[in-house]
Design a protein around this motif. Sequence first.
Motif, short mmCIF file in Angstrom:
data_model
loop_
_atom_site.label_atom_id
_atom_site.label_comp_id
_atom_site.label_asym_id
_atom_site.label_seq_id
_atom_site.Cartn_x
_atom_site.Cartn_y
_atom_site.Cartn_z
N ARG B 8 -58.66 13.72 63.43
CA ARG B 8 -59.42 14.13 62.24
C ARG B 8 -60.17 12.95 61.65
NH1 ARG B 8 -54.01 17.08 60.76
NH2 ARG B 8 -53.49 15.05 61.66
N ILE B 9 -61.44 13.15 61.47
CA ILE B 9 -62.33 12.05 61.13
C ILE B 9 -62.80 12.15 59.70
CG2 ILE B 9 -64.59 11.04 61.65
CD1 ILE B 9 -64.06 12.27 64.55
N GLY B 10 -62.74 11.02 59.02
CA GLY B 10 -63.32 10.91 57.68
C GLY B 10 -64.48 9.93 57.74
N LEU B 11 -65.64 10.38 57.37
CA LEU B 11 -66.83 9.54 57.46
C LEU B 11 -67.25 9.07 56.08
CD1 LEU B 11 -69.39 8.52 59.05
CD2 LEU B 11 -70.43 10.73 58.48
N ILE B 12 -67.49 7.77 55.98
CA ILE B 12 -67.99 7.22 54.72
C ILE B 12 -69.42 6.72 54.96
CG2 ILE B 12 -67.62 5.54 52.89
CD1 ILE B 12 -64.70 5.36 53.77
N ILE B 81 -66.70 4.05 58.99
CA ILE B 81 -67.41 3.38 57.89
C ILE B 81 -68.86 3.08 58.29
CG2 ILE B 81 -67.43 1.35 56.39
CD1 ILE B 81 -64.39 1.09 56.99
N THR B 82 -69.79 3.78 57.66
CA THR B 82 -71.21 3.49 57.87
C THR B 82 -71.87 3.19 56.53
OG1 THR B 82 -71.96 5.79 57.68
CG2 THR B 82 -71.22 5.06 59.86
N ALA B 83 -71.05 2.76 55.58
CA ALA B 83 -71.55 2.37 54.26
C ALA B 83 -72.24 1.01 54.37
CB ALA B 83 -70.37 2.32 53.30
N PRO B 84 -72.90 0.56 53.29
CA PRO B 84 -73.55 -0.76 53.32
C PRO B 84 -72.59 -1.87 53.74
CG PRO B 84 -74.27 0.45 51.39
CD PRO B 84 -73.21 1.30 52.06
N ASN B 85 -73.15 -2.86 54.42
CA ASN B 85 -72.34 -3.93 55.01
C ASN B 85 -71.37 -4.58 54.02
OD1 ASN B 85 -74.06 -3.42 57.10
ND2 ASN B 85 -75.21 -5.34 56.93
N ALA B 86 -71.84 -4.72 52.79
CA ALA B 86 -71.06 -5.45 51.80
C ALA B 86 -69.73 -4.75 51.52
CB ALA B 86 -71.86 -5.62 50.52
N VAL B 102 -59.86 2.59 62.47
CA VAL B 102 -61.12 2.32 61.76
C VAL B 102 -62.27 2.06 62.73
CG1 VAL B 102 -62.25 0.99 59.96
CG2 VAL B 102 -59.77 1.30 59.90
N TYR B 103 -63.29 2.82 62.48
CA TYR B 103 -64.54 2.74 63.25
C TYR B 103 -65.56 2.21 62.26
CZ TYR B 103 -68.21 4.91 66.34
OH TYR B 103 -69.27 5.18 67.18
N CYS B 104 -66.16 1.07 62.54
CA CYS B 104 -67.02 0.44 61.55
C CYS B 104 -68.35 0.05 62.17
CB CYS B 104 -66.31 -0.80 60.98
SG CYS B 104 -67.22 -1.59 59.64
N GLU B 105 -69.41 0.38 61.46
CA GLU B 105 -70.71 -0.03 61.98
C GLU B 105 -70.84 -1.54 61.94
OE1 GLU B 105 -73.65 0.34 63.60
OE2 GLU B 105 -72.42 2.00 64.32
N LYS B 106 -71.73 -2.03 62.75
CA LYS B 106 -72.02 -3.46 62.77
C LYS B 106 -72.93 -3.81 61.60
CE LYS B 106 -75.49 -5.31 64.79
NZ LYS B 106 -76.72 -5.10 64.00
N PRO B 107 -72.94 -4.98 61.08
CA PRO B 107 -71.96 -6.04 61.40
C PRO B 107 -70.63 -5.72 60.74
CG PRO B 107 -73.36 -6.76 59.63
CD PRO B 107 -73.88 -5.41 60.04
N LEU B 108 -69.58 -6.16 61.39
CA LEU B 108 -68.25 -5.88 60.89
C LEU B 108 -68.12 -6.36 59.44
CD1 LEU B 108 -65.48 -4.83 61.37
CD2 LEU B 108 -64.89 -6.92 62.58
N PRO B 174 -90.30 -5.15 50.92
CA PRO B 174 -89.45 -5.65 49.83
C PRO B 174 -88.18 -6.35 50.33
CG PRO B 174 -89.16 -3.29 50.08
CD PRO B 174 -90.25 -3.69 51.04
N PHE B 175 -87.64 -7.14 49.47
CA PHE B 175 -86.34 -7.77 49.67
C PHE B 175 -85.29 -6.67 49.77
CE2 PHE B 175 -82.50 -10.04 48.78
CZ PHE B 175 -82.74 -11.36 49.12
N THR B 176 -84.44 -6.73 50.80
CA THR B 176 -83.39 -5.72 50.96
C THR B 176 -82.05 -6.41 51.16
OG1 THR B 176 -83.37 -5.59 53.37
CG2 THR B 176 -85.07 -4.31 52.22
N PHE B 177 -81.03 -5.60 51.34
CA PHE B 177 -79.70 -6.18 51.57
C PHE B 177 -79.67 -6.99 52.86
CE2 PHE B 177 -79.36 -2.33 54.09
CZ PHE B 177 -78.58 -2.70 55.18
#
Lengths: 374, 374, 374, 374
Positions: B8-12, B81-86, B102-108, B174-177
Motif C-alpha cells: 500500500r502506497i502513500g504518495l506525498i 516522497i516527491t515533495a520539494p527537495n528541502a 521509503v521511495y524518494c525522488e532525487k536528490p535524496l 526566475p530564481f527557483t529552489f
Amino acid sequence: MAQKPKLRIGLIGTGFMGKAHVFGFASAPKVFDLPMQLELHTVADVTEAAAHRAAADFGFAHATADWRRVIEDPEIDVVDITAPNALHKEMALAAIAAGKHVYCEKPLAPLAADAREMAEAAEAKGVKTQVGFNYLCNPMLKLAKEMIAAGELGEIRGYRGLHAEDYMADAAGPFTFRHDPAGGGALADIGSHALATAEMLLGPITEVMGDCVTMIAERPDGKGGIRAVEVDDVGRAFVRFANGAQGSIEGNWIATGRKMQHDFEVYGTKGALAFSQERFNELHFYATADAPGRRGFRRIEAAPDHPPYGRFCVAPGHQLGFNDLKAIEVAGYVAAIAGEAPEPFNFRAGLRIQTLVETIQRSSRERSWLGVPA
Amino acid sequence: MAQKPKLRIGLIGTGFMGKAHVFGFASAPKVFDLPMQLELHTVADVTEAAAHRAAADFGFAHATADWRRVIEDPEIDVVDITAPNALHKEMALAAIAAGKHVYCEKPLAPLAADAREMAEAAEAKGVKTQVGFNYLCNPMLKLAKEMIAAGELGEIRGYRGLHAEDYMADAAGPFTFRHDPAGGGALADIGSHALATAEMLLGPITEVMGDCVTMIAERPDGKGGIRAVEVDDVGRAFVRFANGAQGSIEGNWIATGRKMQHDFEVYGTKGALAFSQERFNELHFYATADAPGRRGFRRIEAAPDHPPYGRFCVAPGHQLGFNDLKAIEVAGYVAAIAGEAPEPFNFRAGLRIQTLVETIQRSSRERSWLGVPA
Amino acid sequence: MAQKPKLRIGLIGTGFMGKAHVFGFASAPKVFDLPMQLELHTVADVTEAAAHRAAADFGFAHATADWRRVIEDPEIDVVDITAPNALHKEMALAAIAAGKHVYCEKPLAPLAADAREMAEAAEAKGVKTQVGFNYLCNPMLKLAKEMIAAGELGEIRGYRGLHAEDYMADAAGPFTFRHDPAGGGALADIGSHALATAEMLLGPITEVMGDCVTMIAERPDGKGGIRAVEVDDVGRAFVRFANGAQGSIEGNWIATGRKMQHDFEVYGTKGALAFSQERFNELHFYATADAPGRRGFRRIEAAPDHPPYGRFCVAPGHQLGFNDLKAIEVAGYVAAIAGEAPEPFNFRAGLRIQTLVETIQRSSRERSWLGVPA
Amino acid sequence: MAQKPKLRIGLIGTGFMGKAHVFGFASAPKVFDLPMQLELHTVADVTEAAAHRAAADFGFAHATADWRRVIEDPEIDVVDITAPNALHKEMALAAIAAGKHVYCEKPLAPLAADAREMAEAAEAKGVKTQVGFNYLCNPMLKLAKEMIAAGELGEIRGYRGLHAEDYMADAAGPFTFRHDPAGGGALADIGSHALATAEMLLGPITEVMGDCVTMIAERPDGKGGIRAVEVDDVGRAFVRFANGAQGSIEGNWIATGRKMQHDFEVYGTKGALAFSQERFNELHFYATADAPGRRGFRRIEAAPDHPPYGRFCVAPGHQLGFNDLKAIEVAGYVAAIAGEAPEPFNFRAGLRIQTLVETIQRSSRERSWLGVPA
C-alpha cells in the motif's frame, strides 16, 4: 595571366604531409585565381633516390638530398618544411635568415620557446610564414566564426571542444617521435587542433586547468625492448576565454573507434552550434529565434553560400575533402605573400598554440590553474 | 495471484515527478509479474482540494493535506516522497521511524550529511529505500554495463560523460529552489545523472578536480527584484576511477538547444560504446575484433534481447519512453521490498551521488584535486 | 470526479496487442483527464486458465474462456478485440449487434468487403468504433499534419513513405497466419501503416500502380512440410493524391536490419519534412524561408509544444515510447465515446486502408494503374 | 619516370564540369602513380578570350575558340568533352573519327540511339572512352560492390535507390537545356546516377515499370514569356534485376531541402547496406552474423582499408571530396588508355544508362511494364 609573378617552392620532406602540400599546390591554382604562379622548383629528401622519385611523382624540376641546398638556392621563394618536427626549427631559422618565406607543418616546434624564436626571427626579417592548421580552412568553420562574430548566437557562454582519435590505442604500437617527451603527446599532436579551433571561434583563452594522463606507460622500442612513455595519451583542460565564456578541451589519441572526432559545441544566449569533423561539410545551428515548436538544430550542408566552397563545387552537397582544405590553406598563404591579405595562420599563431599546450601541460603537472601568457 | 501480498502506497507530492511515479505504479504491474500487488492508498498534497483532485485523477483511495497522516497510517507500507527537495529529509526520517519503506525522488537531500543521516537511519531500521534515478533503468544502459563487465570492451581506459540541457539558459528565468545555495546548481540537478551513470558503468570514482561556474549571476526573484545566484550553471570535473580509467563529467543547464544531452562514451582496449539520451533506445558499439575494413560503430536498437525491453514490446524497434523507465524503477523496488532482489538504487547510493557532487563542488572552490570519500 | 460515468471494458485476446491495450487503459486515465472512468470488467482468452491468469495480471474483475459472454454481458460498454485477424469480423459484428462500442486491432478484417460490412453495421447501430493504428497518435505526426495543413510547407508536391522491417527475412521462419492469402502480406501488415500515414498527412490517394512481390516462395509449415507462400514480401506503389501530389509507398517485411523503418518525406513548395519511426520523437523540417546559408533540416525534438506530449512529460526531450502512443489512442477513443470529439480512426477509416491495400494488390496482379474507390 | 609516355589532353568546355575535369587532371598524377604523363595541351571555349583565360587559369598551353582544332590537332591524344549535351555526339564522333580517345561528360547523348552510334563508332575505331559518372568512383561504393560480390550480404533480395535534389524546385526558375524534351528531365539528369549505382552493385536491370511526372508544367523562358515543360520532375521505377532481386529507383529534382540524396539500401539474406551521398565517406553495414543483442548497422568510415582512399589520405576519417572522385575517374581512364585495365565506364556503359532511362520513360508513357533491351 602570363604576367603573374612566379612563386618558386622548395619542399623539404615527402611523407604524408609533403604529399598533402603538393596536392594543395596542384589544386589551389585551378580552384582559385591566385595572384602568383606557383612553380614546384626543388624537392629535398634524405636520399638522392627518394628525392628524385618524389620530383618525378610530384612534378618538381629539381631534387636534392641536402635540404640546405633548398635554402641556399636564390631562385626559391618559399621553403616548405614537412620534415620531422625536431628539424623544423633549424630549417626554418636557416630559411628565414636566407630571406625565404616559410611554410611549416604543425607543430611549429616542440617547445614554445623555440616557436617564439622562430616567430620573432620571421617578423624581424619580414618574411611571410604559415603553419599548417588546415582544419581551420574549412568553410563551415569560417561560417561558424562569422555567425559568432555577427552575434547570431548572442553572447557566448560555453564551449566544448575535442579532438579524439584512436591511432595510439594499440598498446603494442611502437614508441615513435610522437612519444618524445619534448613536444609529444596527444594534447600537442591533436589537442592542438581543438585549441586552435576554440580560439579561432571564441578568441583568446586566458586561464586553464590541465589534466594530462599517460594510460599506456610503455611501448615497444622497435628493437625488441621496451621504452617508457612520458607523454599524455589524453590531455584535457578546463578553460576560460577573454570574452567571458568557459568550457573544456580534450585531445585524445586512444579513443577506440574514433577516427576524426574533432568536434565542438558552442552555446550562446541566442543560439548554439554543433560540429563534427567526422561530417565536416555540415554545421548544426540552433536558433532560439525560431518559432516555438519549430526549434531544433538545423543541419546546414556546405554550399556555395559558404565561401570558398563555391570555388570547388558550384552546387551544394557535393562536399570538400581533406585535401581541399590544404588547397584553401595554400591559397590563403599565397595571397598573404602577394600582400593581398594577412597571413592566415603564421608562426606567431603557431607559437600561440604551443604556448597553450605547454601551459596546460604545466598546469597538469602542477595540479593548479594557470593564466595563459599573452 | 489473488494471494499476492499487498503493497500500500502513500504518495506525498503530486507534481511532475509525483505524476511520473503514478505512471510507474500503474504500468509496472501490467508490464511485470510483480511479487506484490500495488495499492494506491493515500495521496497528500498541500491543500485538501489538491489532494482530493489528485486522488481522483490518479486513483488513490484517500487524500490528505497533512503529509504526516500518510506516515502515521498503519495501513501504508511505502511512503513515496516527491515533495520539494528541502522536505525530503524530514519526511523520510519520519517515515523510516514509522517503519515504512521509503521511495524518494532525487536528490535524496540537499547535503550529503543529510543524505548520510537518512541512509543510516534506513539501514538501522531495516526498511527498503529507493532514490529515483530512472535513467539508470534504461535497458541500453543495462546492456552497456553488462558488456563492460563481460570484458567486451577489454580494459576500460577512458570515459566522457555529460548531462546538458537548456532549461536555465534564459537569464530572464526566475530564481527557483533549484538556485538555492544549499543543494542547487546544474551539477547537483543533472550532473548527478552523469555521475550516477559513470559509476554504474565503471565503478567508483576516486579522485576529482572540479570546475563549477556561475554564468548567470543574478535572476529575477519573482517579486520585482533581483537575486544573486551562487550555484553553478555548469559543473564539470576531471575524474579518476578505481578501475584505472580516467575521464571527465559535465552537468550543464544553460546548453542552449540541448534538451536531453545525457551522453557518454567509454573507450576500452577492445572496443567502445557511445550513447545519447536524445536517442536512448540505441547503443553504439565499436569492436576492434570486427574484420579490417568492416569496423565501425554499430547502432544497436533496443530489442527483446535487452531485458526488460521485451516486457514492454515483443518486437525490436518499438521503443521505450521516459515513463517506461519509471515502471522499471518501480518494479525493481517492489522486487527489493519482496526480498527477491537487492535494492536497485537505495539511500546509500543516493548518498554516494551527493558525496560526489559535494566533493566536486569543494574541489572547484579550493581549486585543487580531491579524493572522494568512500 | 467520482461522478464520471463508467466505461466498462471487455477485452478479447491477451497477446502482444492485448497487453498493449491494457497498458493504454492503465496509463490513459493517469495521463489524461478522461471524461469517463475506465473499468477493466472482463477478459476472454481461449482457456479458462489463460483468461484467469490474464485477469489477475492485467487487473480485470472477471475472466472467461467464451468470448461471447463478453458480448452478451449487459454491463460491458466496450468490446476490445485483439484476437486473431480472422475472428475480427464475427466478433465485431456480434458486439455491434449487441450495441457495444468496438475497439479492434488492425487490420480491421482480411478483406475490404468484410471491413465494409463492419463499418456499415457500426454506423447503422450508432456505436463508436476504433481501429488500432497507433503510430498515427504520435505527437510528431500530429505536428506534421498541422504544419502541412497550415501551409508551412507550401503546396505539397511529393511524398515518399515506407514501412520496412525484417521480421520475415529469415526464409526458415514458418508459415503463419500473416502469410494467409486472404489478407496477409507485407503490404497489408505494415504497408498499411505507410498508407495510413500518407493519407493522414496529405489526404486521399486517388490512383495507384502496385508492385507486390513474393521473394520467399515457400516456408516450413511447422509440421515438417513446406507450404507455398502467395502473399507479398514487398508491396509498393506509385501513388497520386487528390491534392495534386504524387509519390510512392512501400511495405517490406524482409528488409534485413530494419526494425522500424516507418519513414516518410514530404516535399512542398516552401519546405519539407522528414521523419523516421526509428527516432519517432523527432521531426525534421526544412524551410526555404530560412536565411540563405542558414538553411537545413531542423531536428525538432518532441516537447510540450507538441500536444499531447506535455501530458506525459513536462519537459522536452524525455520522449514517448510505443505504449504511450496506445494511451493516446485510448484517450482519443474514450473522448469519442463520450461525445466530445470525433472518432480518431473508426471502422470506416480501417475500411479505407483495406481498400487501398486491395487496390494496390489488384493493380499489381493486373499490372496496371487503378483508381482507388472513394 | 621521365620515360613515361605523354598523354596530351584537349578540353572542350570550361564550365563547372570542365573545371572539375581539370581538378582531376591536376591531382590524379599527384595522387596516383599514373602510367602516363598528363599534359594539358589545348582548351577550347566559345570565344578566344574565354579560351585564353581558361588556358591561363587551368594551365593549358594552347587555346582556341574552334573546338574542331582540338580534334584535328595531331598532337592531342584525348579529347575531353564538357560542352553542352546537345553537342556531345557531333564532337565525339569527330574525335573518334580522328582516332582520339574520348572522355565525355554525362549524359553521353540525349538519346540512346545517338549514344549507341557513339559507342559503336568508338569500338570500331578501337579508341578508349570514358563517361563521367564519378559518383561510382567512391571507394565506399567499391567496397559495397566487393562486399556484395563476396557474398557478405548473402543472396540479394531488395534494392531501394534514389537521387533527389532540389535545384529545380523553384517554379520561378527558368526553362533550361535540362528541360529539353529530347534528353532532359530528372530521371535522365540525376536518376541516371541512381540507375548507374544500382547496376554497378547488383548487375543488370531486366524489367521496369516507370512513373515520370511533371509537377511544374511551365517555366519562364527567360525572355519574358512562358514555356511548357514536358520532361519529368520526378522519374521513378519499379525494377527487376537479373540476379533475382527487385526494388525501386527514383530521380527527383524538386525534392525541397535535399542537396545530394543519392542514397541506396541493399537487403540480402545475410546482411544489408545503407548509403547516402550526403555522407559519402561512410557505408552502413548490417550483418546477421553478429551476436544476438549486438546487431546493428555499423557506420564504416572511409579509410586506407578502402582503396584508393589511402592514395589521398594515409589515415582514416580524413575524407574525400567530390573533386577527389574525379581524380579517381581520371586515373582509371588513364590506366585504361595505357592498356593496364579495362575502361571503367565507357561509351557502352553510358549507352546502357540511356537505354534504361528511355525504357523507364517509355514504360511511364505506355503505363506498362517493359523489358530492358540488353
